[in-house]
Write a protein that holds these residues in place. Structure first.
Motif, PDB file in Angstrom:
ATOM      1  N   ILE A 169     -19.342  -7.254  10.759  1.00 55.92           N
ATOM      2  CA  ILE A 169     -19.431  -8.369   9.817  1.00 55.92           C
ATOM      3  C   ILE A 169     -19.097  -9.676  10.536  1.00 55.92           C
ATOM      4  N   ASN A 214     -17.611   2.619   6.643  1.00 54.98           N
ATOM      5  CA  ASN A 214     -16.406   2.644   5.808  1.00 54.98           C
ATOM      6  C   ASN A 214     -16.170   4.018   5.202  1.00 54.98           C
ATOM      7  N   PHE A 215     -17.213   4.592   4.605  1.00 50.76           N
ATOM      8  CA  PHE A 215     -17.052   5.905   3.976  1.00 50.76           C
ATOM      9  C   PHE A 215     -16.757   6.970   5.027  1.00 50.76           C
ATOM     10  N   VAL A 259     -25.212  -4.283   5.330  1.00 54.93           N
ATOM     11  CA  VAL A 259     -24.495  -3.636   4.234  1.00 54.93           C
ATOM     12  C   VAL A 259     -24.530  -2.115   4.401  1.00 54.93           C
ATOM     13  N   ASP A 296     -13.261   6.599   6.097  1.00 54.22           N
ATOM     14  CA  ASP A 296     -12.389   7.072   5.027  1.00 54.22           C
ATOM     15  C   ASP A 296     -12.248   8.583   5.071  1.00 54.22           C
ATOM     16  N   VAL A 302     -22.224  -1.120   7.294  1.00 56.47           N
ATOM     17  CA  VAL A 302     -20.810  -1.310   6.975  1.00 56.47           C
ATOM     18  C   VAL A 302     -20.332  -0.258   5.976  1.00 56.47           C
ATOM     19  N   LEU A 303     -21.136  -0.020   4.936  1.00 54.23           N
ATOM     20  CA  LEU A 303     -20.744   0.982   3.940  1.00 54.23           C
ATOM     21  C   LEU A 303     -20.658   2.359   4.572  1.00 54.23           C
ATOM     22  N   GLY A 331       0.812  -1.211   0.000  1.00 54.88           N
ATOM     23  CA  GLY A 331       0.000   0.000   0.000  1.00 54.88           C
ATOM     24  C   GLY A 331       0.845   1.260   0.000  1.00 54.88           C
ATOM     25  N   ARG A 332       0.182   2.374   0.169  1.00 54.76           N
ATOM     26  CA  ARG A 332       0.898   3.639   0.184  1.00 54.76           C
ATOM     27  C   ARG A 332       1.548   3.806   1.535  1.00 54.76           C
TER      28      ARG A 332
END
Lengths: 327, 395
Positions: B327, B380-381, B373, B384, B376-377, B7-8
């Motif tokens: 999850i 995640n966003f 879902v 981020d 979790v989404l 990864g970065r």
């Protein structure tokens, strides 16, 4: 290179030792030893328990002796391929898990190949055409893919195929090949069934790897060597594939270290949902009925396989990248 | 060892004072420009985070989910265990605005249903009774409940007045229980298990990461080996193995904590690596060196300089770890080795959807999966966005 390989192999020995201890602990976790469970099963089945046989088993497994002796007895038998006895199936564990282990490996490797085959081109595309509609589309899709647990995906796919296409997507073989001996027809039948679970399993890995590939390539593209090559009039497509992609590919190989455990792990639960003849459903029933030698053997073998997979990936990586083997 | 290249590279936290930092993106307004020069680190993060629209929206969704988790009894229209055999697998109730005569109503309403068994297929069939309109109302008295174990109440956020008409927003399950109420109730365990699990992993991660960073040398090497070892194991089989050993006679609360402990025992490694990585990167920073040279004590350097610098990164990493826990719990409960009836979590609810025949008959049984879902989404966003905002001085 040879020295590096030997070094890596030596390093996996403590790992495998640790895995064996973890597996042994999990075998020991349920209350009582497996013989008491075995006797209960026999008695509930209305069978007469032979005391001499029980004593022989007790001695063989070292039950009632200190834990480290039990571990030593267990591990030394395991090393020669004797994984103990499954009281649930009334057969030695080693006979039970052979083909299922093979199926797990086939499924995991197939998904791994799929992960690579799909995420590599998309990752390159997303990086080269950064902020294009296509990039946004794939970014969006890959975020969704990361967010959906694969067993849910399997469930929805199964429901969709059943309700709208009227077909069942479970299993790895058609009925007539399920118990047939290996033949070309059986292999073809397997391939025809394999792609659905492989895709379901691969989705998360594909999504993750697209992100990594894109990020890595974006780091490489503004480098001076790229500008130099471009200034010298190299064709763009050839340039991208020949230099920056090769550098960006590195993490691609090294990610096997976590892609593979993820795939093996996911294969367990996806197999339960899709009813595949892998170790997944067997591990689940073994754990539920506390058939601990079977569960422990599956756990041990799955983990060892993952470690071996990672080892192979590390060696591949060193072969690809001299910076690693000389470091 | 090999993962270092993965990864970065982690962005290096800058310890530059706010006044000398160049603004990253063109600033929107004059006032904000003025604010920017004097803004504190956290204000800068907020500016940066606000620009990430999707993360902002997802942050609101996450907040909403936790509000729901806090007030489940009030938000769910019914008791999640209230059975109604006559409504087994009843399809979601349709909410109408236009009645049978074609008149438009501003207030949404539902019709009562009667069920009868089809003599040929033996399936229950539901017929709407369009003669009486039952408007959907806010703050309805209904099933009584005990709020947070403190006081009794029977007020619900919305519902229908007539107790004989039942509202099935997301259909009913096998025993005619309201799926919507059950999903709302599942929010509490599913969303909180992520938080509790992450806090637990964080504590383990901080302690182990701290020990490893503090002693360095051999200890660090051993700890790093252990972390690599745990990360190389396939997690689900391990979780299953540990969860299978939980005694069957434990209470919901005991199982709940045991499951979080099991999840964190394996899940702490990622967080420990973030903590260690940040601490190592910070140690090399000039402002830490300056503090050390001016004779600041070790504790003060850690508490006053290092912790505030990596706090934002840690919060982002924690947020991103929550969905993994959610999850994991869902998967364990779905397989029947995590939480069990009578506990209600999204994973437990999904057990009902294991049977292909029941999902074909009642696809709404998959609704808890949709909630997983969404949660979790959103997390995640949101995470981020937090991660991007965590270092407001970057470039």
């Amino acid at each position: 290179m040879g020295r590096y390989i030997i070094q890596r192999i030596v390093l996996t020995i403590p790992t495998i030792f640790a895995i064996s201890i973890v597996s042994f602990v999990i075998i020991q976790l349920p209350p009582g030893d497996f013989l008491t469970a075995y006797i209960t099963t026999l008695e509930s089945g209305g069978q007469v328990v032979d005391q001499a046989q029980i004593d022989a088993l007790r001695n063989q497994y070292g039950l009632g002796e200190p834990v480290h002796i039990q571990y030593l007895k267990w591990i030394s038998r395991t090393l020669v391929g004797d994984f103990g006895y499954s009281f649930q199936w009334q057969r030695p564990v080693s006979e039970l898990i052979g083909e299922r282990m093979l199926m797990t490996i086939i499924l995991s490797v197939a998904s791994l190949l799929l992960v690579w085959a799909i995420s590599l081109p998309i990752g390159i595309y997303s990086a080269v055409k950064q902020y294009s509609p296509g990039d946004y589309f794939f970014t969006f899709i890959s975020f969704i893919g990361l967010g959906i647990p694969n067993f849910l995906l399997a469930l929805v796919l199964m429901w969709w195929a059943y309700s709208y296409l009227g077909m069942s997507v479970g299993g790895l073989f058609s009925q007539q090949y399920a118990d047939a001996p290996w033949s070309l027809a059986r292999v073809l039948d397997l391939l025809a069934h394999l792609w659905i679970p492989a895709i379901v399993l691969a989705v998360g890995g594909i999504a993750g790897l697209i992100r990594i590939m894109r990020a890595n390539l974006l780091d490489e593209l503004p480098r001076l060597y790229v500008t130099t090559a471009r200034a010298k009039g190299m064709k763009e497509g050839r340039l991208v594939l020949k230099y920056p992609v090769r550098v960006a590919l590195n993490p691609f190989v090294s990610t096997i270290g976590w892609t593979l455990p993820g795939l093996v792990s996911g294969s367990i639960i996806v197999s339960v949902v899709l009813n595949l003849p892998t170790t997944g459903p067997m591990l689940l029933t073994a754990l539920q009925s506390q058939d601990m030698y079977l569960a422990g053997a599956i756990l041990l073998l799955l983990s060892v396989l993952t470690v071996i997979g990672t080892l192979i990936s590390d060696i591949l990586l060193a072969w690809l990248d001299p910076r690693i083997r000389f470091n | 060892m090999l993962r270092r290249i993965l990864g970065r590279g982690q962005p290096v936290a800058a310890g530059v004072p706010a006044a000398t930092a160049e603004p990253t993106q063109p600033l929107e307004t004059e006032t904000e420009k003025h604010d920017y020069a004097v803004a504190s680190e956290w204000e800068l993060m907020w500016y940066k985070f606000k620009r990430h629209r999707l993360a902002l929206i997802c942050g609101v969704v996450v907040l909403l989910l936790y509000v729901v988790a806090a007030f489940v009894e009030f938000i769910a229209p019914y008791n999640p265990e209230a059975q109604n055999p006559a409504a087994a697998y009843q399809a979601p109730t349709r909410v109408h605005f236009v009645d049978a005569e074609g008149n438009f109503h501003l207030q949404p309403f539902v019709y009562g249903t009667t069920s009868q068994r089809n003599p040929d297929t033996f399936e229950l069939e539901f017929v709407e009774d369009t003669s009486v309109i039952h408007p959907l109302q806010l703050f309805v008295r209904g099933d009584s409940y005990r709020m947070w174990g403190l006081f009794d109440a029977n007020l619900h956020l919305f519902g229908v007045e007539d107790p004989n008409v039942r509202l099935y927003l997301l259909g009913a399950d096998r025993q005619g229980r309201d799926m919507f109420s059950r999903i709302v109730h599942g929010t509490r365990i599913s969303m909180s298990i992520g938080l509790v699990g992450v806090v637990m992993s964080f504590v383990i991660g901080i302690v182990v990461g701290g020990i490893s960073g503090y002693f360095g040398g051999t200890v660090d090497l051993v700890v790093q080996r252990i972390i690599e070892f745990i990360r190389s194991m396939p997690t689900i089989p391990l979780w299953l193995g540990l969860a299978a050993a939980l005694p069957a006679d434990w209470s919901i609360l005991q199982i709940y904590f045991a499951i979080t402990v099991i999840l964190s025992l394996i899940g702490w490694t990622g967080l420990a690596q973030v903590v260690r990585g940040r601490a190592l990167a910070l140690r090399e920073e000039d402002f830490i060196m300056a503090a050390r040279l001016s004779g600041t004590s070790r504790t003060r350097i850690i508490v006053r300089h290092m912790v505030p610098s990596f706090m934002s990164h840690i919060i982002a990493a924690l947020t991103l770890a929550v969905p993994e826990m959610i999850i994991a719990e869902t998967a364990l409960s779905f397989l029947g080795l995590g939480l069990r009836y009578p506990a209600i979590s999204w994973g437990v609810l999904l057990q009902e959807a294991q049977n292909l025949r029941s999902i074909a008959l009642a696809p709404w049984l998959l609704a808890p999966g949709a909630m997983v879902v969404i949660a979790v989404l959103a997390l995640n966003f949101f995470g981020d966005g937090l991660r991007d905002a965590a270092d407001p001085y970057k470039r």
